[in-house]
Enzyme design. Structure first.
Site, PDB file in Angstrom:
ATOM      1  N   ARG A 187       6.259  -2.872  -5.675  1.00 21.13           N
ATOM      2  CA  ARG A 187       5.161  -3.190  -6.598  1.00 21.13           C
ATOM      3  C   ARG A 187       5.112  -4.638  -7.093  1.00 21.13           C
ATOM      4  O   ARG A 187       4.031  -5.236  -7.067  1.00 21.13           O
ATOM      5  CB  ARG A 187       5.205  -2.227  -7.793  1.00 21.13           C
ATOM      6  N   GLY A 204      12.561   0.543  -7.719  1.00 18.83           N
ATOM      7  CA  GLY A 204      12.921   0.033  -9.042  1.00 18.83           C
ATOM      8  C   GLY A 204      13.723  -1.253  -9.044  1.00 18.83           C
ATOM      9  O   GLY A 204      14.161  -1.702 -10.114  1.00 18.83           O
ATOM     10  N   HIS A 207      10.178   6.539  -2.196  1.00 23.51           N
ATOM     11  CA  HIS A 207       8.801   6.036  -2.083  1.00 23.51           C
ATOM     12  C   HIS A 207       8.305   5.498  -3.430  1.00 23.51           C
ATOM     13  O   HIS A 207       7.144   5.640  -3.790  1.00 23.51           O
ATOM     14  CB  HIS A 207       7.897   7.182  -1.599  1.00 23.51           C
ATOM     15  N   GLY A 213       0.510   0.166   1.352  1.00 24.10           N
ATOM     16  CA  GLY A 213      -0.822   0.416   1.897  1.00 24.10           C
ATOM     17  C   GLY A 213      -1.907  -0.276   1.079  1.00 24.10           C
ATOM     18  O   GLY A 213      -1.724  -0.579  -0.100  1.00 24.10           O
ATOM     19  N   LYS A 253      12.485   5.543   7.242  1.00 20.53           N
ATOM     20  CA  LYS A 253      12.356   5.256   5.800  1.00 20.53           C
ATOM     21  C   LYS A 253      11.980   6.533   5.047  1.00 20.53           C
ATOM     22  O   LYS A 253      11.196   7.347   5.545  1.00 20.53           O
ATOM     23  CB  LYS A 253      11.264   4.209   5.584  1.00 20.53           C
ATOM     24  N   PRO A 268       6.774  -1.988   2.661  1.00 20.50           N
ATOM     25  CA  PRO A 268       5.409  -1.730   3.128  1.00 20.50           C
ATOM     26  C   PRO A 268       4.552  -1.132   2.021  1.00 20.50           C
ATOM     27  O   PRO A 268       4.985  -0.210   1.333  1.00 20.50           O
ATOM     28  CB  PRO A 268       5.616  -0.700   4.256  1.00 20.50           C
ATOM     29  N   ARG A 292      -0.411  13.184  -6.892  1.00 16.70           N
ATOM     30  CA  ARG A 292      -0.507  12.009  -7.785  1.00 16.70           C
ATOM     31  C   ARG A 292      -1.662  12.228  -8.756  1.00 16.70           C
ATOM     32  O   ARG A 292      -2.794  11.782  -8.520  1.00 16.70           O
ATOM     33  CB  ARG A 292      -0.692  10.732  -6.972  1.00 16.70           C
TER      34      ARG A 292
HETATM   35  C1  LIG Z   1       0.840   0.603  -3.777  1.00 18.15           C
HETATM   36  C2  LIG Z   1       1.930   1.134  -2.917  1.00 18.15           C
HETATM   37  C3  LIG Z   1       1.658   1.486  -1.604  1.00 18.15           C
HETATM   38  C4  LIG Z   1       2.684   1.963  -0.791  1.00 18.15           C
HETATM   39  N1  LIG Z   1       2.394   2.229   0.529  1.00 18.15           N
HETATM   40  C5  LIG Z   1       3.415   2.589   1.351  1.00 18.15           C
HETATM   41  C6  LIG Z   1       3.179   2.730   2.736  1.00 18.15           C
HETATM   42  O1  LIG Z   1       2.062   2.531   3.220  1.00 18.15           O
HETATM   43  N2  LIG Z   1       4.223   3.092   3.516  1.00 18.15           N
HETATM   44  C7  LIG Z   1       5.480   3.298   3.023  1.00 18.15           C
HETATM   45  O2  LIG Z   1       6.396   3.610   3.767  1.00 18.15           O
HETATM   46  N3  LIG Z   1       5.725   3.146   1.705  1.00 18.15           N
HETATM   47  C8  LIG Z   1       4.729   2.790   0.871  1.00 18.15           C
HETATM   48  N4  LIG Z   1       5.000   2.588  -0.448  1.00 18.15           N
HETATM   49  C9  LIG Z   1       6.378   2.697  -0.943  1.00 18.15           C
HETATM   50  C10 LIG Z   1       7.099   1.345  -0.847  1.00 18.15           C
HETATM   51  O3  LIG Z   1       7.298   0.978   0.495  1.00 18.15           O
HETATM   52  C11 LIG Z   1       8.471   1.394  -1.521  1.00 18.15           C
HETATM   53  O4  LIG Z   1       9.193   2.493  -1.021  1.00 18.15           O
HETATM   54  C12 LIG Z   1       8.394   1.475  -3.047  1.00 18.15           C
HETATM   55  O5  LIG Z   1       7.272   0.778  -3.540  1.00 18.15           O
HETATM   56  C13 LIG Z   1       9.654   0.888  -3.649  1.00 18.15           C
HETATM   57  O6  LIG Z   1       9.642   1.020  -5.029  1.00 18.15           O
HETATM   58  P1  LIG Z   1       9.240  -0.156  -6.056  1.00 18.15           P
HETATM   59  O7  LIG Z   1       7.746  -0.287  -5.973  1.00 18.15           O
HETATM   60  O8  LIG Z   1       9.700   0.403  -7.346  1.00 18.15           O
HETATM   61  O9  LIG Z   1       9.957  -1.414  -5.656  1.00 18.15           O
HETATM   62  C14 LIG Z   1       3.990   2.136  -1.299  1.00 18.15           C
HETATM   63  C15 LIG Z   1       4.250   1.796  -2.632  1.00 18.15           C
HETATM   64  C16 LIG Z   1       3.244   1.296  -3.426  1.00 18.15           C
HETATM   65  C17 LIG Z   1       3.568   0.905  -4.837  1.00 18.15           C
END
Ligand SMILES: Cc1cc2nc3c(=O)[nH]c(=O)nc-3n(C[C@H](O)[C@H](O)[C@H](O)COP(=O)(O)O)c2cc1C
Length: 379
Positions: free
Chosen positions: A330, A308, A276, A78, A252, A76, A162
């Site tokens: 990402r 990652g 996250h 946002g 989560k 997910p 952040r």
């Molecule tokens: C731009 C962005 C927005 C995110 N928004 C949410 C969100 O709304 N809810 C949530 O549970 N996690 C959110 N996350 C975390 C992701 O669900 C996930 O845990 C994380 O991106 C995994 O790491 P990775 O980007 O290295 O694959 C967000 C991550 C990013 C990069």
């Protein structure tokens, strides 16, 4: 040239206005947690077996009572619909076609009722509202829309620090400032293929799914986003949601094996081990490092991990350590940013191809076999 998931970041940096790119790419404080997500994976070494006849390999994997075409899904994220035109539906549609799970964020800009029409197997991720009546109303809305899997993100008791967002001029809602006009104006491709078409189609996007009712607009001079009172939320709230929600329930943002045990005991169906993407508590342990202890407490629950994951070998490593499934964030958002469905589909294909090749090179015929074969070097 785009050959692997990391390549999408380079392309997205060129396409997106700086505040938006920084919001996606960034992490909290020193970015140590985000960087360790990679380090934890890089430290693991694979031990291939040879001459084992690996034709007819399959990526199919069961998770939460359903079969999926591959052992990874779209995490997910946002405000995706500000990065890519119709970004939530784009991801939902591609996931549906590719047979992988898609999780709609609770901080998304597209009505959850619309996204489940696009993808009837989509999951919904909620940021649990701070007030009892709002929790019940949101859960009821999600159930009535037809979702069967609800993910509660639990690692946001308070807002993260952040600093990179502040430096880049990112906030939610975004504020109209001369600098923002400049940042948006110097990225005409994003402006003309994403932002202006979005405004034309639906007006200024709003946070549609934080509560049972519509939330704040994404760009505003005055409006404040209502984060509610969340710092008192505890496992009793999850217990009450468990009573109300008849579908699959996933928590989560869990990292401690003690929390995994609580989730198991109150009847959750799964947990996503996650820091996250390093965006909440800096220096939080990576899901990969937390996985072995967490697995020991999982019982009947599905254990998913994220953070990652960029290569097929990362997926194989996570499965070998005991994960049932992984999620990727990402890179999939970058992919839809630069080329919508076509580009996201390409990213999903790249990951499927890598896992397929890696299974062959490891001497395995299915991703399910990774958990029983000694694929990881013990040191
Ligand atoms: C731009 C962005 C927005 C995110 N928004 C949410 C969100 O709304 N809810 C949530 O549970 N996690 C959110 N996350 C975390 C992701 O669900 C996930 O845990 C994380 O991106 C995994 O790491 P990775 O980007 O290295 O694959 C967000 C991550 C990013 C990069």
């Amino acid at each position: 040239m785009i050959l692997n998931l990391d390549d999408y970041e380079i392309a997205a940096r060129r396409r997106l206005p700086r505040p938006l790119f920084q919001y996606v790419a960034g992490a909290s404080e020193t970015s140590a947690a985000r960087e360790d997500n990679r380090a934890a994976l890089d430290e693991l070494k694979l031990v291939p077996r040879v001459l084992r006849g690996v034709e007819g390999r399959t990526l199919r994997q069961r998770l939460l009572g359903e079969e999926w075409a591959a052992p990874f899904g779209i995490a997910p994220m946002g405000i995706s619909a500000l990065m890519a035109f119709d970004g939530d539906n784009v991801a939902a549609r591609v996931a549906d076609r590719e047979g992988i799970p898609y999780v709609l964020s609770g901080s998304s800009l597209t009505c959850l009722e619309e996204v489940i029409e696009t993808n009837p197997r989509a999951w919904f991720q909620a940021y649990v509202p701070g007030e009892e009546d709002r929790i019940e109303a949101l859960v009821q809305r999600v159930a009535e829309a037809g979702y069967r899997t609800l993910v509660l993100t639990a690692d946001t008791a308070v807002l993260a620090n952040r600093e990179n967002n502040l430096r880049a001029g990112f906030s939610t809602p975004l504020r109209f400032t001369p600098r923002m006009f400049w940042d948006f104006g110097i990225k005409p491709r994003w402006l003309f293929t994403t932002f202006l078409p979005t405004l034309r189609r639906q007006g200024m996007p709003h946070f549609e799914n934080s509560y049972a009712q519509r939330g704040a607009p994404i760009v505003s001079r005055q409006a404040a986003r209502d984060f509610g009172r969340k710092d008192h939320l505890n496992w009793d709230h999850v217990c009450r949601i468990r009573d109300q929600w008849k579908g699959k329930l996933v928590v989560k943002g869990v990292l401690s094996h003690l929390d995994v045990a609580v989730a198991r005991d109150i009847g959750c169906d799964g947990v996503v081990l996650s820091n996250h993407g390093g965006r909440q508590l800096d220096h939080a342990i990576s899901a990969i490092r937390a996985l072995p202890q967490a697995k020991a407490e999982a019982g009947h629950m599905a254990i998913m991990v994220d953070g990652g994951i960029r290569r097929g070998t990362d997926v194989v490593k996570a499965l070998a350590l005991g994960a049932d499934f992984v999620f990727i964030g990402r890179p999939f958002l970058y992919a839809s940013t630069i080329g919508g469905e076509r580009s996201l589909e390409g990213a999903v294909q790249i990951m499927k191809n890598e896992i397929y090749r890696d299974l062959g090179l490891l001497g395995l015929r299915s991703s399910g076999e990774t958990s029983s074969a000694p694929v990881l070097h013990p040191n």
